[in-house]
Enzyme design. Structure first.
Site, PDB file in Angstrom:
ATOM      1  N   LYS A 156      46.565  84.615  41.186  1.00 24.96           N
ATOM      2  CA  LYS A 156      45.876  83.640  40.322  1.00 24.96           C
ATOM      3  C   LYS A 156      44.570  84.210  39.750  1.00 24.96           C
ATOM      4  CE  LYS A 156      46.327  80.759  43.797  1.00 24.96           C
ATOM      5  NZ  LYS A 156      47.406  81.411  44.561  1.00 24.96           N
ATOM      6  N   ILE A 157      43.808  84.892  40.592  1.00 23.65           N
ATOM      7  CA  ILE A 157      42.507  85.397  40.127  1.00 23.65           C
ATOM      8  C   ILE A 157      42.682  86.680  39.302  1.00 23.65           C
ATOM      9  CG2 ILE A 157      40.248  86.282  40.875  1.00 23.65           C
ATOM     10  CD1 ILE A 157      40.573  84.413  43.369  1.00 23.65           C
ATOM     11  N   THR A 234      35.597  91.189  44.793  1.00 22.41           N
ATOM     12  CA  THR A 234      35.335  89.757  45.010  1.00 22.41           C
ATOM     13  C   THR A 234      36.447  89.168  45.878  1.00 22.41           C
ATOM     14  OG1 THR A 234      36.548  89.154  43.001  1.00 22.41           O
ATOM     15  CG2 THR A 234      34.165  89.454  42.768  1.00 22.41           C
ATOM     16  N   SER A 235      37.217  90.050  46.565  1.00 20.44           N
ATOM     17  CA  SER A 235      38.358  89.529  47.340  1.00 20.44           C
ATOM     18  C   SER A 235      37.936  89.249  48.782  1.00 20.44           C
ATOM     19  CB  SER A 235      39.546  90.488  47.259  1.00 20.44           C
ATOM     20  OG  SER A 235      39.254  91.744  47.840  1.00 20.44           O
ATOM     21  N   ARG A 236      38.078  90.222  49.655  1.00 22.40           N
ATOM     22  CA  ARG A 236      37.583  90.108  51.025  1.00 22.40           C
ATOM     23  C   ARG A 236      36.939  91.442  51.372  1.00 22.40           C
ATOM     24  NH1 ARG A 236      37.631  85.475  50.505  1.00 22.40           N
ATOM     25  NH2 ARG A 236      38.749  83.866  51.669  1.00 22.40           N
ATOM     26  N   ASP A 260      30.930  90.893  45.964  1.00 23.65           N
ATOM     27  CA  ASP A 260      30.623  89.500  46.295  1.00 23.65           C
ATOM     28  C   ASP A 260      31.001  89.224  47.743  1.00 23.65           C
ATOM     29  OD1 ASP A 260      29.750  86.841  45.555  1.00 23.65           O
ATOM     30  OD2 ASP A 260      31.852  86.219  45.631  1.00 23.65           O
ATOM     31  N   GLU A 265      30.160  90.241  56.600  1.00 23.17           N
ATOM     32  CA  GLU A 265      29.308  89.246  55.936  1.00 23.17           C
ATOM     33  C   GLU A 265      29.014  88.023  56.784  1.00 23.17           C
ATOM     34  OE1 GLU A 265      31.887  88.350  52.501  1.00 23.17           O
ATOM     35  OE2 GLU A 265      32.019  86.307  53.236  1.00 23.17           O
ATOM     36  N   HIS A 297      28.851  86.134  48.339  1.00 22.05           N
ATOM     37  CA  HIS A 297      30.082  85.324  48.356  1.00 22.05           C
ATOM     38  C   HIS A 297      29.890  84.019  47.553  1.00 22.05           C
ATOM     39  CE1 HIS A 297      34.019  84.941  50.777  1.00 22.05           C
ATOM     40  NE2 HIS A 297      34.113  84.253  49.652  1.00 22.05           N
ATOM     41  N   GLN A 298      29.549  84.184  46.296  1.00 22.64           N
ATOM     42  CA  GLN A 298      29.318  83.009  45.450  1.00 22.64           C
ATOM     43  C   GLN A 298      30.351  82.875  44.332  1.00 22.64           C
ATOM     44  OE1 GLN A 298      25.340  84.542  43.754  1.00 22.64           O
ATOM     45  NE2 GLN A 298      26.282  83.692  41.928  1.00 22.64           N
ATOM     46  N   PHE A 300      33.173  81.596  44.221  1.00 22.05           N
ATOM     47  CA  PHE A 300      33.814  80.274  44.171  1.00 22.05           C
ATOM     48  C   PHE A 300      32.839  79.175  43.757  1.00 22.05           C
ATOM     49  CE2 PHE A 300      31.492  80.338  48.042  1.00 22.05           C
ATOM     50  CZ  PHE A 300      31.118  79.025  48.259  1.00 22.05           C
TER      51      PHE A 300
HETATM   52  P1  NAI Z   1      46.894  85.107  45.188  1.00 26.57           P
HETATM   53  O1  NAI Z   1      47.638  84.912  46.455  1.00 26.57           O
HETATM   54  O2  NAI Z   1      47.166  84.214  44.033  1.00 26.57           O
HETATM   55  O3  NAI Z   1      47.063  86.620  44.684  1.00 26.57           O
HETATM   56  C1  NAI Z   1      46.967  87.726  45.495  1.00 26.57           C
HETATM   57  C2  NAI Z   1      47.856  88.805  44.924  1.00 26.57           C
HETATM   58  O4  NAI Z   1      47.632  90.003  45.670  1.00 26.57           O
HETATM   59  C3  NAI Z   1      49.356  88.478  45.019  1.00 26.57           C
HETATM   60  O5  NAI Z   1      49.954  88.629  43.748  1.00 26.57           O
HETATM   61  C4  NAI Z   1      49.868  89.507  46.013  1.00 26.57           C
HETATM   62  O6  NAI Z   1      51.214  89.900  45.753  1.00 26.57           O
HETATM   63  C5  NAI Z   1      48.887  90.658  45.789  1.00 26.57           C
HETATM   64  N1  NAI Z   1      48.893  91.669  46.840  1.00 26.57           N
HETATM   65  C6  NAI Z   1      49.191  91.527  48.153  1.00 26.57           C
HETATM   66  N2  NAI Z   1      49.124  92.721  48.764  1.00 26.57           N
HETATM   67  C7  NAI Z   1      48.774  93.638  47.812  1.00 26.57           C
HETATM   68  C8  NAI Z   1      48.565  95.040  47.829  1.00 26.57           C
HETATM   69  N3  NAI Z   1      48.705  95.760  48.953  1.00 26.57           N
HETATM   70  N4  NAI Z   1      48.223  95.642  46.668  1.00 26.57           N
HETATM   71  C9  NAI Z   1      48.089  94.945  45.517  1.00 26.57           C
HETATM   72  N5  NAI Z   1      48.302  93.605  45.460  1.00 26.57           N
HETATM   73  C10 NAI Z   1      48.625  92.956  46.585  1.00 26.57           C
HETATM   74  O7  NAI Z   1      45.323  85.066  45.613  1.00 26.57           O
HETATM   75  P2  NAI Z   1      44.083  84.695  44.691  1.00 26.57           P
HETATM   76  O8  NAI Z   1      43.837  83.248  44.747  1.00 26.57           O
HETATM   77  O9  NAI Z   1      44.233  85.376  43.379  1.00 26.57           O
HETATM   78  O10 NAI Z   1      42.904  85.393  45.541  1.00 26.57           O
HETATM   79  C11 NAI Z   1      42.710  86.795  45.526  1.00 26.57           C
HETATM   80  C12 NAI Z   1      41.618  87.189  46.500  1.00 26.57           C
HETATM   81  O11 NAI Z   1      40.377  86.565  46.169  1.00 26.57           O
HETATM   82  C13 NAI Z   1      41.879  86.827  47.954  1.00 26.57           C
HETATM   83  O12 NAI Z   1      41.483  87.941  48.758  1.00 26.57           O
HETATM   84  C14 NAI Z   1      40.925  85.706  48.247  1.00 26.57           C
HETATM   85  O13 NAI Z   1      40.591  85.704  49.613  1.00 26.57           O
HETATM   86  C15 NAI Z   1      39.758  86.091  47.360  1.00 26.57           C
HETATM   87  N6  NAI Z   1      38.890  84.956  47.012  1.00 26.57           N
HETATM   88  C16 NAI Z   1      37.528  85.200  46.902  1.00 26.57           C
HETATM   89  C17 NAI Z   1      36.668  84.177  46.576  1.00 26.57           C
HETATM   90  C18 NAI Z   1      35.202  84.406  46.377  1.00 26.57           C
HETATM   91  O14 NAI Z   1      34.443  83.425  46.339  1.00 26.57           O
HETATM   92  N7  NAI Z   1      34.730  85.614  46.230  1.00 26.57           N
HETATM   93  C19 NAI Z   1      37.174  82.803  46.426  1.00 26.57           C
HETATM   94  C20 NAI Z   1      38.616  82.686  46.472  1.00 26.57           C
HETATM   95  C21 NAI Z   1      39.424  83.735  46.782  1.00 26.57           C
END
Ligand code: NAI
Length: 336
Positions: A156-157, A234-236, A260, A265, A297-298, A300
């Protein structure tokens, strides 16, 4: 239903109270400032639900305390659930709800903000101009148009990041074990991870933290990158090996880093530590580089995302009270 809400800040309270009122659910929300861990888990005694955020710990020790004190629902205010021991949760009979999507735009736009700020050195320019220093030395940037941008994880992101980068005129390449037709439709292209690492001027991480992605960006990956590459996370935090990134910054291989999230953290972010000594030497070293920009971590943290997080959380609690299962459950059968 009685729910103990951990890691509460005033803004969490504002949005959750509003959602609780709007839905007329009437849940009794007990707000707690501390993070959930083995020392604080007992504070939820007598609450059937616990509401937790990204740095709350839900390992076996915490879950056992919660279960013994009558908690049955964990309502996560996040999409990610890497902080939950799913096997222990299953054994102890917990239901877990999460917020699968709130505003992917919020995080995508923040990733882009990091890219633009680092490139055009907005963080430096802001400080300079306030001091009456209008010199341009050290502020040289580059045009994003025509550069190669890599998106790791096109969920999604990541898709939104790809769409915005396409708008800037970047060539967008991506890596994901599950290819999305949406990326191809917007003119992006899937490539192998090695090609992505080797060709990109900017690399942005949008995959979840799993055993496979832990330290995905480490010494080996950095060695394959283009000199001067910009890395955005901005993931983890643990998707990136901070020590390897520091080594890359020191030898000039890595040109810019925008973060982020950070592996350790939970001892830092979401707190005002301005009158304390930060003991994490890796984090402090990262902050000394002029070409590193860190936010706490902002990603969101927009009105739209907070409204959606609070609404879905209240819906999860209401569904559990009504049907015994949250509206958006985390499958506890297997580690996702
Ligand atoms: P999502 O589940 O929609 O997309 C994640 C994608 O990563 C999926 O398409 C999946 O197939 C792919 N993926 C899995 N393993 C992989 C690999 N080894 N190599 C490449 N791609 C791989 O998740 P969404 O909602 O897009 O979130 C993405 C990240 O953003 C997550 O880590 C989430 O924790 C983080 N996040 C960070 C926030 C922030 O405030 N900084 C807030 C919300 C989410």
């Amino acid at each position: 239903m009685k729910v103990a809400v951990f890691s509460t800040r005033p803004y969490d309270r504002e949005f959750l109270d509003h959602a609780n009122e709007q839905s007329a659910a009437g849940h009794a929300l007990f707000y707690l400032e501390p993070r959930l861990n083995a020392h604080t888990a007992h504070l939820a005694a007598g609450h059937e639900g616990v509401c937790a955020f990204v740095n709350d710990q839900l390992g076996r020790a915490e879950l056992e305390i919660l279960a013994a004190n009558g908690t049955r629902l964990i309502a996560l205010r996040s999409a990610g659930f890497n902080n939950v021991d799913l096997a222990a949760a299953r054994e102890l009979g917990f239901q877990i709800g999460r917020v699968p999507a709130y505003s992917p735009d919020a995080i995508a736009e923040h990733a882009i903000a990091l890219i633009l700020s680092l490139n055009r050195k907005i963080h430096k320019a802001y400080a300079r101009v306030r001091e009456g220093n209008f010199a341009l030395e050290g502020l040289l940037g580059f045009d994003l148009k025509g550069k190669v941008a890599g998106v790791i994880g096109t969920g999604k992101i990541g898709i939104n990041v790809a769409r915005i980068l396409k708008g800037f005129g970047c060539e967008v390449v991506a890596s994901d074990p599950f290819e999305s037709a949406e990326l191809t439709a917007l003119g992006g292209r899937y490539v192998g991870i090695d090609e992505l690492l080797a060709r990109c001027d900017v690399i942005s991480l949008h995959c979840p933290l799993t055993p496979e992605t832990h330290h995905l960006i480490g010494r080996e990956a950095i060695a394959k990158m283009k000199p001067g590459v910009m890395l955005i996370n901005t993931s983890r935090g643990a998707v990136m090996d901070a020590r390897a990134v520091i080594a890359g910054l020191k030898n000039g291989k890595v040109g810019y880093v925008g973060l982020d999230v950070y592996e350790e953290e939970e001892d830092l972010f979401f707190e005002n530590l301005s009158d304390q000594v930060i003991r994490d030497d890796v984090f402090v070293r990262l902050m000394t580089f002029p070409n590193v920009l860190i936010t706490g971590h902002q990603g969101f943290f927009t009105r739209e995302a907070m409204t959606a997080i609070a609404g879905t959380t209240i819906d999860n609690i209401s569904a559990f009270e009504r049907d015994g299962a949250p509206l958006h459950p985390v499958p506890t059968e297997r580690k996702a």
